[in-house]
Design a protein around this motif. Structure first.
Motif, short mmCIF file in Angstrom:
data_model
loop_
_atom_site.label_atom_id
_atom_site.label_comp_id
_atom_site.label_asym_id
_atom_site.label_seq_id
_atom_site.Cartn_x
_atom_site.Cartn_y
_atom_site.Cartn_z
N TRP A 188 10.16 11.02 -8.58
CA TRP A 188 10.15 11.30 -7.11
C TRP A 188 11.76 10.55 -6.72
O TRP A 188 12.32 10.04 -7.54
CB TRP A 188 9.39 10.32 -6.52
N GLY A 189 12.19 11.06 -5.75
CA GLY A 189 13.25 10.57 -5.05
C GLY A 189 13.07 9.89 -3.77
O GLY A 189 12.18 9.51 -3.22
N SER A 190 14.07 10.05 -2.84
CA SER A 190 14.07 9.63 -1.60
C SER A 190 12.83 10.13 -0.57
O SER A 190 12.52 9.81 0.49
CB SER A 190 15.41 9.67 -0.85
N GLU A 191 12.50 11.61 -0.99
CA GLU A 191 11.28 12.00 -0.42
C GLU A 191 10.09 11.49 -0.39
O GLU A 191 9.37 11.81 0.53
CB GLU A 191 11.28 13.44 -0.65
N GLN A 192 10.02 10.36 -1.55
CA GLN A 192 8.69 9.90 -1.47
C GLN A 192 8.29 9.00 -0.19
O GLN A 192 7.18 8.49 -0.11
CB GLN A 192 8.74 9.22 -2.84
N LEU A 193 9.20 8.29 0.41
CA LEU A 193 9.11 7.67 1.54
C LEU A 193 8.09 8.13 2.42
O LEU A 193 7.27 7.50 3.20
CB LEU A 193 10.29 7.33 2.34
N GLN A 194 8.07 9.74 2.60
CA GLN A 194 7.20 10.26 3.51
C GLN A 194 5.87 10.31 2.83
O GLN A 194 4.83 10.60 3.99
CB GLN A 194 7.80 11.75 3.89
N LYS A 195 5.64 10.18 1.53
CA LYS A 195 4.33 10.35 1.12
C LYS A 195 3.79 9.13 0.86
O LYS A 195 2.71 8.81 0.34
CB LYS A 195 4.50 10.78 -0.14
N LEU A 196 4.55 7.90 1.27
CA LEU A 196 3.99 6.62 0.94
C LEU A 196 3.18 6.12 2.06
O LEU A 196 3.46 5.37 2.85
CB LEU A 196 5.12 5.64 0.66
N GLN A 197 1.72 6.54 1.92
CA GLN A 197 0.74 6.18 3.04
C GLN A 197 0.15 4.82 2.42
O GLN A 197 -0.42 4.71 1.50
CB GLN A 197 -0.20 7.28 3.01
N PRO A 198 0.03 4.11 3.61
CA PRO A 198 -0.74 2.76 3.16
C PRO A 198 -2.00 2.86 2.99
O PRO A 198 -2.74 3.43 3.78
CB PRO A 198 -0.26 1.84 4.17
N VAL A 199 -2.76 1.92 2.03
CA VAL A 199 -4.16 2.12 2.01
C VAL A 199 -4.50 0.67 2.74
O VAL A 199 -3.85 -0.44 2.42
CB VAL A 199 -4.54 1.93 0.43
N ASP A 200 -5.65 0.66 3.13
CA ASP A 200 -6.24 -0.56 3.81
C ASP A 200 -6.69 -1.38 2.82
O ASP A 200 -7.36 -1.45 1.98
CB ASP A 200 -7.31 -0.07 4.80
N PHE A 201 -6.07 -2.70 3.04
CA PHE A 201 -6.41 -4.05 2.22
C PHE A 201 -7.75 -4.08 2.31
O PHE A 201 -8.38 -4.60 0.99
CB PHE A 201 -5.63 -4.96 2.83
N GLU A 202 -8.47 -4.14 3.18
CA GLU A 202 -10.00 -4.32 2.98
C GLU A 202 -10.75 -3.36 2.14
O GLU A 202 -11.66 -3.85 1.50
CB GLU A 202 -10.69 -4.29 4.49
N ALA A 203 -10.17 -2.12 2.19
CA ALA A 203 -10.87 -1.05 1.30
C ALA A 203 -10.66 -1.65 -0.24
O ALA A 203 -11.48 -1.45 -1.18
CB ALA A 203 -10.30 0.16 1.60
N LEU A 204 -9.57 -1.92 -0.55
CA LEU A 204 -9.18 -2.55 -1.73
C LEU A 204 -10.06 -3.65 -2.23
O LEU A 204 -10.49 -4.04 -3.60
CB LEU A 204 -7.80 -3.05 -2.04
N MET A 205 -10.46 -4.64 -1.32
CA MET A 205 -11.30 -5.85 -1.47
C MET A 205 -12.83 -5.40 -1.66
O MET A 205 -13.43 -6.50 -2.35
CB MET A 205 -11.10 -6.81 -0.21
N THR A 206 -13.32 -4.19 -1.36
CA THR A 206 -14.66 -3.89 -1.22
C THR A 206 -14.97 -2.83 -1.89
O THR A 206 -16.45 -2.47 -2.29
CB THR A 206 -15.07 -3.78 0.27
N ASP A 207 -14.10 -1.73 -2.15
CA ASP A 207 -14.37 -0.55 -2.75
C ASP A 207 -13.61 -0.51 -4.14
O ASP A 207 -12.44 -0.16 -3.93
CB ASP A 207 -14.01 0.73 -1.80
#
Length: 458
Positions: A188-207
């Protein structure tokens, strides 16, 4: 079947061809040592073998198949098995095709309880106990689903058809296995910024599946972002312990706090700009994953620069092949000394771009601020190296390649430290970022466990 072993020639027959042994009887015979056949390994000139300490000769060609009168209930997978003069068992498949399996490899990989631990997966036989020229004295096709081999000392080994096919030595099978294990990379290049969607931290802790997808994205794309992280120390350790643990470094056993400090020996602990780099090039084994957790954002500045080092390397290879060759072959020393959690004096020499056996980019180790002035190259290679460095730098900082983003408090970016090249703009104010590391071995182990347990494809 003619048996030749260190000068001993014997004929072994059983009815017509090799007699089919039922599955029930096979359980009692499989891998046993108390069989009537006992072939001595003395030296003799019989059968054309040389006298003295003769090497084991190979058995003659002979096909072994399931007799028609004793056809099995289900369609066979293995049609025939043949002991070949070339030192291999040739297996003819009912669906067509032949696979060859070396004698010594089959003896080394016997799956019986004496030779292989089913609970641990460990091999129990030592190499010193295996004659490299060993050859089986008999081969049997069992119910069309497996082959059984008998060895000169009476030991028996049985191999399931699926086990054999999964380990086939054919070029096609080996290429398929390599392809299945090959990382599915997304450049990827600079266009990846638009695809960088955050994941909720609590989901990482439980799922667990959310956690799997998060780190699988890092493995394929190189980075992932999580939000709603509590703005307090210790969150990276919480995340890491969902998988394994954090990697200790000279910065500390767990996380380290990065903010402007007086009289520091590390440029990162100032408000100055950090040029694009990978972390820990001065280590023999740099950490594979870097976690940056923003506890407090800077009042002014402090933006992060994120670059896909794999894409940059392949661009360099296409645009300037000579510069690419230079950066993959020139040894560069990276050095760092000072005091953080411990006193340290670290130096490692390696190319900036490391390739694997297939010539693919495997790891980037680059930190211009840590590059030593000592060069172990002939003088005529110095200027070409600087020319290659300049070409590399131009690609890294090209607007099409560089994401420029500012972490907000409560966000954490996690990325592949062997791939992603990152920097930081200068800042003012009380910026506080927690830094921590993990190793790829533990993370990829976690990914493999989840795939195995949930029957997921790579």
């Amino acid at each position: 079947m003619a048996l030749l072993t260190r000068g001993v020639a014997r004929i072994i027959t059983s009815g017509q061809a090799t007699k089919l042994v039922s599955t029930t009887s096979m359980k009692s015979l499989s891998c046993g040592r108390g069989l009537p056949l006992n072939v001595s390994r003395m030296a003799s000139s019989a059968g054309g073998c040389s006298g003295g300490k003769a090497e084991m000769c190979q058995p003659s060609h002979r096909w072994f198949s399931t007799p028609a009168a004793e056809s099995v209930r289900t369609a066979p997978v293995i049609e025939k098995a043949r002991l070949d003069l070339g030192g291999v068992v040739e297996v003819e498949w009912s669906s067509g095709g032949v696979s060859s399996f070396p004698y010594v490899w089959l003896r080394d990989n016997c799956q019986c309880p004496d030779c292989h631990s089913a609970t641990t997966g460990f091999r129990c036989v030592m190499i010193k106990d295996i004659d490299p020229s060993i050859a089986p004295v008999m081969a049997e096709v069992v119910d069309g689903k497996s082959i059984q081999l008998e060895w000169p000392d009476g030991h028996r080994s049985e191999f399931d058809w699926q086990w054999l096919q999964d380990r086939s030595f054919t070029r096609e099978a080996r290429e398929q296995r390599r392809e299945a294990k090959r990382r599915k990379l997304h450049l990827w290049g600079s266009e990846q910024l638009q695809k960088l969607q955050p994941v909720d931290f609590e989901a990482l802790m439980t799922d667990e599946m959310a956690l799997y997808e998060f780190f699988n994205t890092i493995d394929t794309t190189g980075l992932a972002l999580t939000s709603n992280v509590p703005c307090e120390v210790g969150q990276q350790q919480r995340l890491a312990e969902r998988i394994a643990y954090l990697r200790p470094t000279h910065y500390g056993l767990h996380e380290s706090s990065v903010y402007s400090k007086p009289n520091t020996s590390n440029l990162a602990f100032t408000g100055q700009r950090l040029h694009c780099h990978t972390d820990m090039p001065q280590y023999s084994f740099p950490a594979g994953i870097l976690l940056l957790h923003c506890v407090k954002e800077a009042e002014e500045g402090g933006e992060n620069e994120l670059i896909d080092g794999y894409r940059a390397a392949y661009q360099l290879k296409e645009i300037d092949p000579e510069a690419f060759r230079t950066l993959t072959t020139t040894p560069v020393s990276f050095a760092m000394h000072g005091k953080d959690y411990i006193r340290y004096d670290l130096e490692k020499t390696r190319p900036i771009i490391s390739l694997n056996a297939e010539g693919e980019v495997e790891r980037i180790c680059y930190a211009n601020q840590l590059r030593s002035g000592l060069m172990d190259v002939p003088v005529e290679r110095v200027q070409p190296f600087y020319r290659a460095m300049r070409a590399w730098d131009d690609i890294l900082y090209h607007p099409d390649n560089c994401i420029l983003t500012k972490l907000n408090a409560g966000e954490m970016v996690v990325f592949d430290n062997w791939r992603l090249i990152h920097g930081r703009r200068g800042f003012q104010g009380g910026r506080h970022v927690q830094t921590a590391y993990m190793d790829w071995d533990e993370v990829r182990s976690f990914l493999g466990v989840v795939r195995r347990e949930r029957n997921l494809k790579n």
